[in-house]
Every structure is written in C-alpha cells, then in structure tokens.
Design a protein around this motif. Sequence first.
Motif, PDB file in Angstrom:
ATOM      1  N   GLN A  12       1.200  -0.213   7.212  1.00 53.95           N
ATOM      2  CA  GLN A  12       1.821  -0.767   6.014  1.00 53.95           C
ATOM      3  C   GLN A  12       0.806  -0.882   4.880  1.00 53.95           C
ATOM      4  OE1 GLN A  12       3.483  -4.725   6.420  1.00 53.95           O
ATOM      5  NE2 GLN A  12       4.564  -4.597   4.459  1.00 53.95           N
ATOM      6  N   LEU A  13      -0.399  -1.335   5.208  1.00 50.17           N
ATOM      7  CA  LEU A  13      -1.461  -1.435   4.207  1.00 50.17           C
ATOM      8  C   LEU A  13      -1.751  -0.067   3.609  1.00 50.17           C
ATOM      9  CD1 LEU A  13      -3.761  -2.757   2.623  1.00 50.17           C
ATOM     10  CD2 LEU A  13      -5.144  -2.687   4.698  1.00 50.17           C
ATOM     11  N   ALA A  14      -1.858   0.954   4.447  1.00 48.18           N
ATOM     12  CA  ALA A  14      -2.143   2.310   3.964  1.00 48.18           C
ATOM     13  C   ALA A  14      -1.022   2.812   3.051  1.00 48.18           C
ATOM     14  CB  ALA A  14      -2.345   3.256   5.141  1.00 48.18           C
ATOM     15  N   ARG A  15       0.233   2.560   3.427  1.00 46.80           N
ATOM     16  CA  ARG A  15       1.371   3.001   2.602  1.00 46.80           C
ATOM     17  C   ARG A  15       1.376   2.291   1.242  1.00 46.80           C
ATOM     18  NH1 ARG A  15       4.088   2.329   7.318  1.00 46.80           N
ATOM     19  NH2 ARG A  15       5.062   0.404   6.589  1.00 46.80           N
ATOM     20  N   LEU A  16       1.184   0.979   1.274  1.00 45.40           N
ATOM     21  CA  LEU A  16       1.190   0.215   0.024  1.00 45.40           C
ATOM     22  C   LEU A  16       0.030   0.623  -0.884  1.00 45.40           C
ATOM     23  CD1 LEU A  16       2.153  -3.287   1.452  1.00 45.40           C
ATOM     24  CD2 LEU A  16       3.609  -1.745   0.114  1.00 45.40           C
ATOM     25  N   HIS A  17      -1.121   0.848  -0.267  1.00 48.26           N
ATOM     26  CA  HIS A  17      -2.293   1.281  -1.019  1.00 48.26           C
ATOM     27  C   HIS A  17      -2.031   2.640  -1.660  1.00 48.26           C
ATOM     28  CE1 HIS A  17      -6.243   3.214  -1.576  1.00 48.26           C
ATOM     29  NE2 HIS A  17      -6.627   1.999  -1.944  1.00 48.26           N
ATOM     30  N   GLU A  18      -1.445   3.545  -0.890  1.00 49.03           N
ATOM     31  CA  GLU A  18      -1.156   4.895  -1.381  1.00 49.03           C
ATOM     32  C   GLU A  18      -0.151   4.863  -2.536  1.00 49.03           C
ATOM     33  OE1 GLU A  18       0.677   9.036   0.348  1.00 49.03           O
ATOM     34  OE2 GLU A  18      -0.455   7.755   1.713  1.00 49.03           O
ATOM     35  N   SER A  19       0.739   3.870  -2.525  1.00 46.12           N
ATOM     36  CA  SER A  19       1.729   3.760  -3.596  1.00 46.12           C
ATOM     37  C   SER A  19       1.117   3.206  -4.882  1.00 46.12           C
ATOM     38  CB  SER A  19       2.908   2.898  -3.149  1.00 46.12           C
ATOM     39  OG  SER A  19       2.538   1.531  -3.086  1.00 46.12           O
ATOM     40  N   GLY A  20      -0.168   2.800  -4.817  1.00 49.47           N
ATOM     41  CA  GLY A  20      -0.871   2.349  -6.015  1.00 49.47           C
ATOM     42  C   GLY A  20      -0.812   0.858  -6.267  1.00 49.47           C
ATOM     43  N   GLN A  21      -0.363   0.100  -5.288  1.00 47.50           N
ATOM     44  CA  GLN A  21      -0.278  -1.346  -5.487  1.00 47.50           C
ATOM     45  C   GLN A  21      -1.668  -1.981  -5.463  1.00 47.50           C
ATOM     46  OE1 GLN A  21       2.717  -3.669  -3.623  1.00 47.50           O
ATOM     47  NE2 GLN A  21       4.028  -1.886  -3.226  1.00 47.50           N
ATOM     48  N   SER A  22      -1.775  -3.086  -6.151  1.00 49.38           N
ATOM     49  CA  SER A  22      -3.056  -3.802  -6.238  1.00 49.38           C
ATOM     50  C   SER A  22      -3.310  -4.599  -4.960  1.00 49.38           C
ATOM     51  CB  SER A  22      -3.057  -4.749  -7.437  1.00 49.38           C
ATOM     52  OG  SER A  22      -2.151  -5.821  -7.207  1.00 49.38           O
ATOM     53  N   LEU A  23      -4.542  -4.996  -4.791  1.00 47.88           N
ATOM     54  CA  LEU A  23      -4.932  -5.836  -3.658  1.00 47.88           C
ATOM     55  C   LEU A  23      -4.088  -7.107  -3.637  1.00 47.88           C
ATOM     56  CD1 LEU A  23      -7.016  -6.628  -1.387  1.00 47.88           C
ATOM     57  CD2 LEU A  23      -8.340  -7.674  -3.202  1.00 47.88           C
ATOM     58  N   HIS A  24      -3.945  -7.724  -4.789  1.00 52.41           N
ATOM     59  CA  HIS A  24      -3.179  -8.966  -4.897  1.00 52.41           C
ATOM     60  C   HIS A  24      -1.716  -8.737  -4.500  1.00 52.41           C
ATOM     61  CE1 HIS A  24      -2.075 -12.922  -6.409  1.00 52.41           C
ATOM     62  NE2 HIS A  24      -1.056 -12.342  -7.032  1.00 52.41           N
ATOM     63  N   ALA A  25      -1.113  -7.656  -5.005  1.00 53.00           N
ATOM     64  CA  ALA A  25       0.292  -7.367  -4.704  1.00 53.00           C
ATOM     65  C   ALA A  25       0.489  -7.088  -3.221  1.00 53.00           C
ATOM     66  CB  ALA A  25       0.775  -6.188  -5.547  1.00 53.00           C
ATOM     67  N   ILE A  26      -0.426  -6.348  -2.621  1.00 51.75           N
ATOM     68  CA  ILE A  26      -0.322  -6.035  -1.190  1.00 51.75           C
ATOM     69  C   ILE A  26      -0.444  -7.308  -0.366  1.00 51.75           C
ATOM     70  CG2 ILE A  26      -1.440  -4.852   0.747  1.00 51.75           C
ATOM     71  CD1 ILE A  26      -2.189  -2.606  -1.255  1.00 51.75           C
ATOM     72  N   ALA A  27      -1.413  -8.156  -0.703  1.00 48.14           N
ATOM     73  CA  ALA A  27      -1.602  -9.408   0.036  1.00 48.14           C
ATOM     74  C   ALA A  27      -0.345 -10.263  -0.043  1.00 48.14           C
ATOM     75  CB  ALA A  27      -2.812 -10.166  -0.519  1.00 48.14           C
ATOM     76  N   LYS A  28       0.233 -10.328  -1.209  1.00 48.46           N
ATOM     77  CA  LYS A  28       1.445 -11.133  -1.391  1.00 48.46           C
ATOM     78  C   LYS A  28       2.603 -10.551  -0.584  1.00 48.46           C
ATOM     79  CE  LYS A  28       4.219 -13.251  -5.010  1.00 48.46           C
ATOM     80  NZ  LYS A  28       4.398 -13.413  -6.444  1.00 48.46           N
ATOM     81  N   GLN A  29       2.771  -9.235  -0.654  1.00 46.72           N
ATOM     82  CA  GLN A  29       3.871  -8.583   0.055  1.00 46.72           C
ATOM     83  C   GLN A  29       3.718  -8.695   1.571  1.00 46.72           C
ATOM     84  OE1 GLN A  29       4.878  -4.790  -1.526  1.00 46.72           O
ATOM     85  NE2 GLN A  29       6.206  -4.242   0.178  1.00 46.72           N
ATOM     86  N   MET A  30       2.494  -8.614   2.061  1.00 47.42           N
ATOM     87  CA  MET A  30       2.272  -8.670   3.511  1.00 47.42           C
ATOM     88  C   MET A  30       2.121 -10.102   4.017  1.00 47.42           C
ATOM     89  SD  MET A  30      -0.168  -5.345   4.197  1.00 47.42           S
ATOM     90  CE  MET A  30      -0.127  -5.578   5.977  1.00 47.42           C
ATOM     91  N   GLY A  31       2.039 -11.066   3.109  1.00 45.18           N
ATOM     92  CA  GLY A  31       1.891 -12.457   3.522  1.00 45.18           C
ATOM     93  C   GLY A  31       0.519 -12.750   4.110  1.00 45.18           C
ATOM     94  N   ARG A  32      -0.489 -12.061   3.605  1.00 41.24           N
ATOM     95  CA  ARG A  32      -1.867 -12.239   4.079  1.00 41.24           C
ATOM     96  C   ARG A  32      -2.749 -12.619   2.899  1.00 41.24           C
ATOM     97  NH1 ARG A  32      -2.764 -11.183   9.750  1.00 41.24           N
ATOM     98  NH2 ARG A  32      -1.034  -9.883  10.425  1.00 41.24           N
ATOM     99  N   SER A  33      -3.928 -13.128   3.201  1.00 39.85           N
ATOM    100  CA  SER A  33      -4.871 -13.474   2.135  1.00 39.85           C
ATOM    101  C   SER A  33      -5.481 -12.193   1.562  1.00 39.85           C
ATOM    102  CB  SER A  33      -5.985 -14.377   2.662  1.00 39.85           C
ATOM    103  OG  SER A  33      -6.855 -13.645   3.507  1.00 39.85           O
TER     104      SER A  33
END
Length: 170
Positions: A12-33
């Motif tokens: 999921q992290l790899a997919r979100l990263h590939e889509s161009g999302q920011s670190l902050h957006a990925i953390a929020k979406q995945m519910g992680r710090s």
Amino acid sequence: MAAPWSESDSDQLARLHESGQSLHAIAKQMGRSKQTISRWADKLGLTFDRSMTAKAAEAVHVDNKSKRVTLEARLLDEGGKLLDQLWDPTIVFSFGGSDNLYSEHQLERPTFGDQKAIVQAVSTALAAANKLAELHNDGHDLPAVDAWLEAMTGANDDNQRPVGEVEAGS
C-alpha cells in the motif's frame, strides 16, 4: 498501539508513493505516524520529492509577505483616522434617572481621557505597523539605514565622535 507492519502495508505504501502522495497524506491515509511511514519508505528505497514542498512553502511565504504589507498600510491608515478624531466634535451620552432616559451632548472635542485613549490606540497601531515593516524588510535596506544613521549622528565627520564614544574625563 498500531498493528505490526505487514507486507500489505508495504504494498500500500508503494502504491500511494507511486501515485505521488506526500508523506503526510500517506501517513494519514494508512493511520500511521509520519515517522513510521518515513522509516518504512527508507527500507523500501522510496524517497519523497521535497521540491514541491519547498515551492509551496515559498508561495506561502510570498503570500504572507503581501498580506503583511497590506496590513501595515491598513494600520497606518487607521492610525491616521484615529488621529483625526482627536480634535473633531464628539458626542457623549448616558442612560440614567429612574426612567433610564437617554441623554446626549456634543463636545467640541473628545474628553482628555478619550484623547489619551486615542493616542494610545494610534501608538499601538504604529508599533504594529513598524513591526510588520521590519518583517518584510528582511534587512535589504540596511545600507540605507546605516547611511541615514551616519548622516544623523555625524559619525563620519572628523570633528564628531562615533556614536557611543565618551569623551575622556566625562
């Protein structure tokens, strides 16, 4: 406590990263710090492009600088309007008596106490405007300020002592 990191989290992290999302957006979406996402991104060889963040931060800085300049001008204008009130006729009023009747009188100018309050408000507005001017100046006019100070103090005149120097025996 968050669930242990899993292979599906990595995917999921790899997919979100590939889509161009920011670190902050990925953390929020995945519910992680953000720290957890950053640590796992490093392990997966993923990096976050900070150039967009830098551009956005610069844009915010420019916008805020413009707002400060506008606010500074407004404070100066409002301070001028307040000063105009110092000598303008004013109305004083009260409610009183057993019938709580309204009564008003026109004075040639505000009372001394009101004039003092006006001057204090003007002083506050000018101090705030000066602080804003310092913020947007960023030191670009320091040579001009130095030249002005030298002209005012005569620090470069041979007959004058530099500012702060005390004559011997004083």
